[in-house]
Design a protein around this motif. Structure first.
Motif, short mmCIF file in Angstrom:
data_model
loop_
_atom_site.label_atom_id
_atom_site.label_comp_id
_atom_site.label_asym_id
_atom_site.label_seq_id
_atom_site.Cartn_x
_atom_site.Cartn_y
_atom_site.Cartn_z
N SER A 1 -2.56 67.70 43.90
CA SER A 1 -3.66 67.78 45.65
C SER A 1 -3.79 68.94 45.52
O SER A 1 -4.94 69.50 46.22
CB SER A 1 -3.31 67.29 46.75
N LEU A 2 -3.47 70.30 44.85
CA LEU A 2 -3.15 71.63 45.59
C LEU A 2 -4.83 71.68 44.33
O LEU A 2 -5.91 72.48 44.80
CB LEU A 2 -2.64 72.17 44.67
N VAL A 3 -4.43 71.63 43.40
CA VAL A 3 -4.81 71.69 42.91
C VAL A 3 -7.04 71.29 43.21
O VAL A 3 -8.45 71.86 43.15
CB VAL A 3 -4.88 71.13 41.18
N ARG A 4 -6.60 69.89 43.04
CA ARG A 4 -7.74 69.42 43.94
C ARG A 4 -8.41 69.65 44.73
O ARG A 4 -9.66 69.86 44.59
CB ARG A 4 -7.69 67.83 44.10
N PHE A 5 -8.03 70.10 46.01
CA PHE A 5 -8.57 70.71 47.07
C PHE A 5 -8.57 72.63 46.97
O PHE A 5 -8.47 73.08 47.23
CB PHE A 5 -7.70 70.52 48.20
N LYS A 6 -8.51 72.69 45.34
CA LYS A 6 -8.32 74.30 45.24
C LYS A 6 -7.86 75.77 45.86
O LYS A 6 -7.57 76.21 46.70
CB LYS A 6 -9.93 74.31 45.48
N GLY A 7 -6.28 74.58 46.28
CA GLY A 7 -5.36 75.47 46.45
C GLY A 7 -4.97 75.28 48.14
O GLY A 7 -4.74 76.30 48.28
N ASP A 8 -5.91 74.42 48.88
CA ASP A 8 -6.03 74.74 50.33
C ASP A 8 -4.51 73.89 49.91
O ASP A 8 -4.29 72.24 50.46
CB ASP A 8 -7.26 73.66 50.69
N GLU A 9 -3.17 74.65 50.65
CA GLU A 9 -2.04 74.07 51.23
C GLU A 9 -2.26 72.72 52.07
O GLU A 9 -1.40 71.76 52.20
CB GLU A 9 -0.77 74.97 51.24
N GLU A 10 -2.52 73.31 53.43
CA GLU A 10 -3.06 72.23 54.23
C GLU A 10 -2.99 70.93 54.16
O GLU A 10 -2.58 69.78 54.20
CB GLU A 10 -3.73 73.34 55.58
N LYS A 11 -3.98 70.90 53.44
CA LYS A 11 -5.06 69.73 52.92
C LYS A 11 -4.09 68.46 52.09
O LYS A 11 -3.85 67.59 52.42
CB LYS A 11 -6.39 69.97 52.39
N ALA A 12 -3.36 70.11 51.38
CA ALA A 12 -2.65 69.55 49.83
C ALA A 12 -0.95 68.45 50.39
O ALA A 12 -1.34 67.58 49.85
CB ALA A 12 -2.05 70.19 49.19
N ALA A 13 -0.85 69.30 51.61
CA ALA A 13 0.31 68.36 52.30
C ALA A 13 -0.22 67.41 53.24
O ALA A 13 0.85 66.22 53.14
CB ALA A 13 0.81 69.44 53.39
N LYS A 14 -1.23 67.28 53.52
CA LYS A 14 -1.56 66.17 54.53
C LYS A 14 -1.17 64.73 53.60
O LYS A 14 -1.14 63.82 53.77
CB LYS A 14 -3.36 66.31 54.79
N VAL A 15 -1.73 65.22 52.45
CA VAL A 15 -1.81 63.76 51.53
C VAL A 15 -0.74 62.73 51.34
O VAL A 15 -0.65 61.69 50.87
CB VAL A 15 -2.37 64.23 50.07
N TYR A 16 0.42 63.62 51.72
CA TYR A 16 1.82 62.77 51.41
C TYR A 16 2.40 63.08 52.85
O TYR A 16 3.83 62.74 52.90
CB TYR A 16 2.54 63.97 50.27
N GLU A 17 1.74 62.93 54.13
CA GLU A 17 2.75 62.84 54.48
C GLU A 17 2.54 61.42 55.91
O GLU A 17 1.67 60.78 55.27
CB GLU A 17 1.76 63.83 56.72
N GLY A 18 3.95 60.70 55.65
CA GLY A 18 3.82 59.44 56.60
C GLY A 18 4.18 58.50 55.86
O GLY A 18 4.02 58.19 56.72
N PHE A 19 5.10 59.11 54.60
CA PHE A 19 5.25 57.87 53.79
C PHE A 19 5.42 58.55 52.91
O PHE A 19 6.07 59.71 52.21
CB PHE A 19 4.52 57.04 53.65
N GLU A 20 6.87 57.91 52.04
CA GLU A 20 7.24 58.44 50.61
C GLU A 20 6.99 58.53 49.73
O GLU A 20 6.57 57.16 48.98
CB GLU A 20 8.89 57.45 50.29
N ASN A 21 6.23 59.24 48.60
CA ASN A 21 5.41 59.56 47.78
C ASN A 21 6.53 59.14 46.87
O ASN A 21 7.38 59.22 46.61
CB ASN A 21 4.32 60.34 47.85
N LEU A 22 5.97 58.60 45.48
CA LEU A 22 5.97 59.35 44.22
C LEU A 22 6.69 60.73 44.39
O LEU A 22 5.78 62.05 44.41
CB LEU A 22 5.80 58.33 43.13
N VAL A 23 7.50 61.17 42.65
CA VAL A 23 7.93 61.80 42.44
C VAL A 23 7.83 62.01 41.33
O VAL A 23 8.10 60.93 40.44
CB VAL A 23 9.36 63.08 43.03
N ALA A 24 7.48 63.30 40.58
CA ALA A 24 7.35 63.46 38.81
C ALA A 24 8.72 62.30 38.24
O ALA A 24 7.61 61.62 37.33
CB ALA A 24 6.71 64.91 38.74
#
Ligand code: NDP
Ligand code: 8X3
Length: 260
Positions: A191-214
C-alpha cells in the motif's frame, strides 16, 4: 549442488522476502532479485544465516535485456532451478479510469504482466531441459474479482490468472507444476507503493481488522511446493477472515475472529 534451488523475484520485501526465508528454512538455496541493492544484501544476509547458499542480482524485471542477461549469466550449477516464484509486482494508484495516470498503468502492465512473462520465458527452457520444476505465480483476489478503482491493477492480475492456467496446460505434459496464489489484503510495502510513499494512507488500509501477513502466504507457497510430485495445487485464494470479497473489509467488528 545437492539442495534444491528456488528463484524468487521481488525478494527485497513483503511476500517475496518471507517466501525466500521460508524456503531457506526448508533447505533450499536461493536466487533472489529486486531493484533495491541495499535490501538485497540485507535479505541475502538473512538467508545465509539460515544456512542457504544465495545468489543475488539487482534486476528490474520490466527490462527485457536485464532479465535475459540475468538468467543467461547464471553459473551452470545455479541453472538447475526447481522452483520459480514469480512474485515481483505492484499496484500504482487507485483512481477511476477517467482520472487514471498512464504512467501508473504502464508500470503495472510492464511489471505484473510483461515482467512475469520475461522471467518465465527465460526459466521455462531450463526447467524443460531438466524435466522438472514448479512455477508459482502471485496473482491476487484482484485477479479473481474486481473492486472500485482497482481497474488496471485488477486487469493485470486477471492476466496473471489466465497466464497461470495457460502455463499449467502447456507444462503438465513435461511434469512441471504451475500454481496460482491469490491473496487478499497482506500488510507489506504494497500500500505504501500504491500510494507513493503516503504512510498515513497506507496504514489506513490495514486499520480495524486483522490483515494477512507475508508469512501467511509464504507458508502456503511452501506447502504447495512440498506436495507429492503427482499433486498440483492449481489455485489458492487466501483471504483475511474479515475480507470476504475483494474491496470489502469488515472493520471494527468483534464477531470476526482475531488470532490474538
Ligand atoms: P511489496 O511492495 O512489499 O513487495 C514487492 C516486491 O516486488 C519488492 O521486493 C519489489 O522490489 C519487487 N518489485 C517491484 N517491481 C519490480 C521490478 N520492476 N523488478 C524487480 N522487482 C520488483 O509487496 P507484496 O509483497 O505485497 O507484493 C508481492 C506480490 O504479491 C505482488 O505481485 C503483489 O501484487 C501480490 N499481492 C499482494 C497483496 C497484498 O495485499 N500485499 C495481495 C495480493 C497479491 P524492489 O522495489 O526492490 O524492486
Ligand atoms: C491486493 C489485494 O485486496 O488488498 O492484490 O487489493 S487487495
Amino acid at each position: 549442488m545437492t539442495s534444491k534451488i528456488a528463484l524468487v523475484t521481488g525478494a527485497t520485501s513483503g511476500i517475496g522476502r518471507a517466501t525466500a526465508n521460508q524456503l531457506a528454512k526448508a533447505g533450499y538455496n536461493l536466487i533472489i532479485c529486486g531493484r533495491r541493492a541495499d535490501k538485497i544484501i540485507d535479505v541475502s544476509d538473512e538467508l545465509s544465516a539460515l544456512g542457504a547458499k544465495v545468489l543475488t542480482k539487482v534486476v528490474d524485471i520490466r527490462n527485457r535485456s536485464e532479465v535475459e542477461s540475468f538468467i543467461n549469466s547464471l553459473p551452470e550449477e545455479w541453472k538447475n532451478i526447481d522452483v520459480l516464484v514469480n512474485n515481483a509486482g505492484l499496484a500504482a494508484g487507485l483512481n477511476n479510469f477517467a482520472e487514471g495516470n498512464l504512467d501508473d498503468w504502464d508500470e503495472m502492465i510492464d511489471t505484473n504482466i510483461k515482467g512475469l512473462l520475461y522471467v518465465s520465458r527465460m526459466v521455462m527452457p531450463l526447467m524443460l531441459a531438466n524435466k522438472k520444476g514448479h512455477i508459482i505465480n502471485l496473482g491476487s483476489i484482484a485477479g479473481k474479482e474486481i473492486y472500485p478503482n482497482g481497474n488496471v491493477y485488477c486487469g493485470t492480475k486477471h492476466a496473471v490468472d489466465a497466464l497461470t492456467k495457460s502455463m499449467r496446460r502447456e507444462l503438465a505434459e513435461h511434469g512441471i507444476r504451475v500454481t496460482g496464489i491469490h491473496p487478499g489484503a497482506v500488510e507489506t510495502e504494497f500500500s505504501l507503493v500504491r500510494f507513493k510513499g503516503d504512510e498515513e494512507k497506507a496504514a489506513k488500509v490495514y486499520e480495524g481488522f486483522e490483515n494477512l501477513v507475508a508469512d501467511d502466504i509464504a507458508e502456503a507457497i511452501l506447502w504447495c511446493i512440498s506436495r507429492k510430485p503427482n499433486v498440483t495445487i492449481n489455485d489458492l485464494v487466501i483471504m483475511p477472515t474479515a475480507q470476504p470479497a475483494a474491496g470489502l473489509i469488515i472493520r471494527g467488528n468483534g464477531n470476526v475472529p482475531m488470532s490474538k
